[in-house]
Design an enzyme around this catalytic site. Structure first.
Site, PDB file in Angstrom:
ATOM      1  N   ASP A 199       0.837  -1.194   0.000  1.00  0.00           N
ATOM      2  CA  ASP A 199       0.000   0.000   0.000  1.00  0.00           C
ATOM      3  C   ASP A 199       0.878   1.252   0.000  1.00  0.00           C
ATOM      4  O   ASP A 199       1.883   1.318   0.702  1.00  0.00           O
ATOM      5  CB  ASP A 199      -0.908  -0.025   1.238  1.00  0.00           C
ATOM      6  CG  ASP A 199      -1.900   1.101   1.256  1.00  0.00           C
ATOM      7  OD1 ASP A 199      -2.795   1.114   0.395  1.00  0.00           O
ATOM      8  OD2 ASP A 199      -1.786   1.981   2.138  1.00  0.00           O
ATOM      9  N   GLU A 264       1.693  -0.345  -4.925  1.00  0.00           N
ATOM     10  CA  GLU A 264       0.674   0.620  -5.342  1.00  0.00           C
ATOM     11  C   GLU A 264       1.336   1.983  -5.509  1.00  0.00           C
ATOM     12  O   GLU A 264       1.782   2.589  -4.540  1.00  0.00           O
ATOM     13  CB  GLU A 264      -0.439   0.707  -4.291  1.00  0.00           C
ATOM     14  CG  GLU A 264      -1.489   1.751  -4.615  1.00  0.00           C
ATOM     15  CD  GLU A 264      -2.302   2.180  -3.410  1.00  0.00           C
ATOM     16  OE1 GLU A 264      -3.482   2.515  -3.585  1.00  0.00           O
ATOM     17  OE2 GLU A 264      -1.753   2.197  -2.288  1.00  0.00           O
TER      18      GLU A 264
END
Length: 535
Positions: A199, A264
């Site tokens: 993330d 990401e």
């Protein structure tokens, strides 16, 4: 080492919304395990689990308070182990989210860090003194609105949070923080996970001098729904120090066979491809997850520029493409002006699954699921509360998976944490299973046909075709595949030289007299000669 991830299709599961097994209205690990047969039958290669770690759930698990335990909401470590075992039995790899750029403010490390300026964890988070007038140390903005700095009365300093104030950022300039983050990866690798979705991977490091960000040059200087978009985040993220740490992470994974990392990369299109290039080169990430196709743009030029642009810039890198996820409006709704929901869903499936790179599907995408219209009193998402009604948050794409046509869609026996409404209820697994031509059966067919074909590993050769047609050929040692797509609601003709027949899946495509006629939202994959051209 195995490179199973190269060209793989990964299915994203949002655990809160996949299957409730214990009757509390919230999905859990046992529920996921129960439904894994559906995922395996689709024909994907792996699952990605959004966070299931201990968390106060201020940001639905993206605020972690214990990185090495499962939140009781989802089950136990034993439930997690059972899920991994079942997935592996079904031939599915397991990728888990890792949210190490920031923690929850309830994490014991932050509780200690805020206690004083000289304790063992004092430098584990990003602290800074106020300016003489009491204002924050610089102009950085939080993704979720307002200043990225929060005043702490215990330390009498500001701490950095790129998201909620309850999500303080770790200080990765501290080598101890880096070492700890690597130990978290090892913990889950030892439990048998096959990889990580990282993330906000470009948020790990901040500018140590805390310099102000300037304005974003690609955005008009007018008030935005979220002023975060008006700033060029040159100093608050994507710092050069991140590259060395990604190499350290890669070294950890290289100590295990067949593991992978996909990061990401959250940034504007002006620099996203450059970041993806840097992050997947020279022994860093295996893949970079792009936001470039998660917006409203739906044109041949856009899709071509993203795929072609990536491989031109990073011929040795590797992307992961997606059309939907837990943060954006579902693509069937985003692109509703281009055809009926079923047409758009099938066209999008064929389009995405033909791109060079790895692919990520989001749960419900295989049903042609649409965005749920959320009322204010149904909201759970923090940015939805802050920016309502111009931005309604992310709840609309996070509503429960719909398994059948019963009251709560077979997700739960009780009222779910987010509603299952009639438009979503109409698109359920049971209603499409075995139905010829359904969106679900189209996904199964395409995924099965794609395996072992040039669409999995072949290089892309794009054709110069006029909009609304996108066309390219994928070339591999075992053969070539021609892909043509009509990105409009009117029929178009595409001249093709040397194609004798359509040999592959299609929708609304007819070959006659050297011309492929594509109906509105029509498309075709067909085996072809390596030198074949269209247009």
């Amino acid at each position: 080492m195995s490179e199973w991830w190269r060209g793989a299709v990964v299915y994203q599961i949002y655990p809160r919304s996949f299957q409730d097994s214990d009757g509390d209205g919230i999905g859990d690990l046992a529920g996921i395990t129960h439904r894994l047969d559906h995922v395996a039958r689709l024909g994907v290669d792996a699952i990605w689990l959004s966070p299931v770690f201990r968390s106060p759930m201020a940001d639905m698990g993206y605020d972690v308070s214990d990185y090495c335990d499962i939140d009781p909401l989802f089950g136990t470590l034993e439930d997690f182990d059972a899920l991994v075992d079942r997935a592996h039995d079904l031939g599915l790899k397991v990728i888990v989210d890792q949210v190490i750029s920031h923690s929850s403010d309830q994490h014991p490390f932050f509780a200690e860090s805020r206690r004083s300026r000289d304790n063992a964890k004092a430098d584990w988070y990003v602290w800074a003194d106020a300016k003489p007038d009491g204002s924050p140390p610089n102009n950085w903005i939080s993704v979720f609105g307002g200043s990225a700095w929060e005043w702490d009365t215990q330390r009498r300093q500001y701490y950095l949070h790129n998201f909620l104030p309850s999500q303080p950022d770790f200080n990765f300039h501290n080598p101890e923080v880096q070492d700890w983050a690597l130990s978290v990866l090892r913990f889950w690798l030892e439990r048998g996970v096959d990889g990580f979705r990282l993330d906000t991977v470009n948020y790990y490091f901040h500018d140590a001098k805390l310099r102000d960000n300037g304005p974003e040059p690609s955005v008009e200087n007018t008030p935005a729904v979220n002023p975060y978009d008006m700033q060029d985040h040159e100093y608050s993220k994507t710092r050069p120090e991140n590259l060395a740490f990604l190499a350290r992470m890669r070294a950890v994974l290289d100590g295990y066979d067949g593991r992978t990392m996909v990061g990401e990369v959250g940034d504007n299109p002006r620099r996203a491809l450059k970041i993806m290039e840097d992050y997947t080169s020279d022994g860093r990430l295996h893949m970079a997850y792009s936001f470039d196709m998660l917006g409203p743009k739906f044109s041949p030029a856009h899709f071509r520029s993203r795929v072609e642009g990536f491989f031109d810039a990073a011929p040795n890198g590797w992307p992961m493409w997606a059309f939907s996820n837990h943060d954006v409006i579902r693509h069937v709704t985003r692109w509703e002006d281009f055809g009926t929901p079923e047409q758009v869903a099938k066209l999008a499936a064929a389009l995405l699954l033909s791109f060079e790179g790895s692919i990520c599907l989001y749960q419900g995408e295989e049903l042609g699921q649409s965005e749920t219209e959320i009322e204010y009193d149904e909201l759970t998402d923090p940015p939805g509360f802050r920016f309502w009604p111009d931005y309604k948050g992310r709840d609309g794409c996070r509503t429960p998976m719909v398994w059948d046509g019963s009251r709560h869609g077979g997700f739960s026996a009780v009222k779910p944490w987010l509603p299952v409404k009639a438009p979503q209820l109409a698109r359920n697994v049971m209603g499409q299973d075995g139905v010829d031509g359904s969106v679900l059966e189209t996904y199964r067919s395409l995924l099965g046909w794609r395996k072992g074909s040039a669409l999995q590993a072949g290089r892309s050769v794009f054709f110069d075709l006029a909009a609304p047609v996108l066309g390219f050929r994928r070339d591999a040692a075992g053969g070539s595949v021609l892909c043509l797509f009509n990105l409009s609601d009117v029929a178009v003709d595409v001249p093709v030289t040397g194609l004798a027949a359509l040999d592959g899946p299609s929708e609304g495509a007819v070959l006659a007299g050297g011309v492929v006629r594509l109906a509105p939202c029509g498309w075709v994959w067909t085996r072809c000669a390596a030198g074949l051209r269209a247009g």
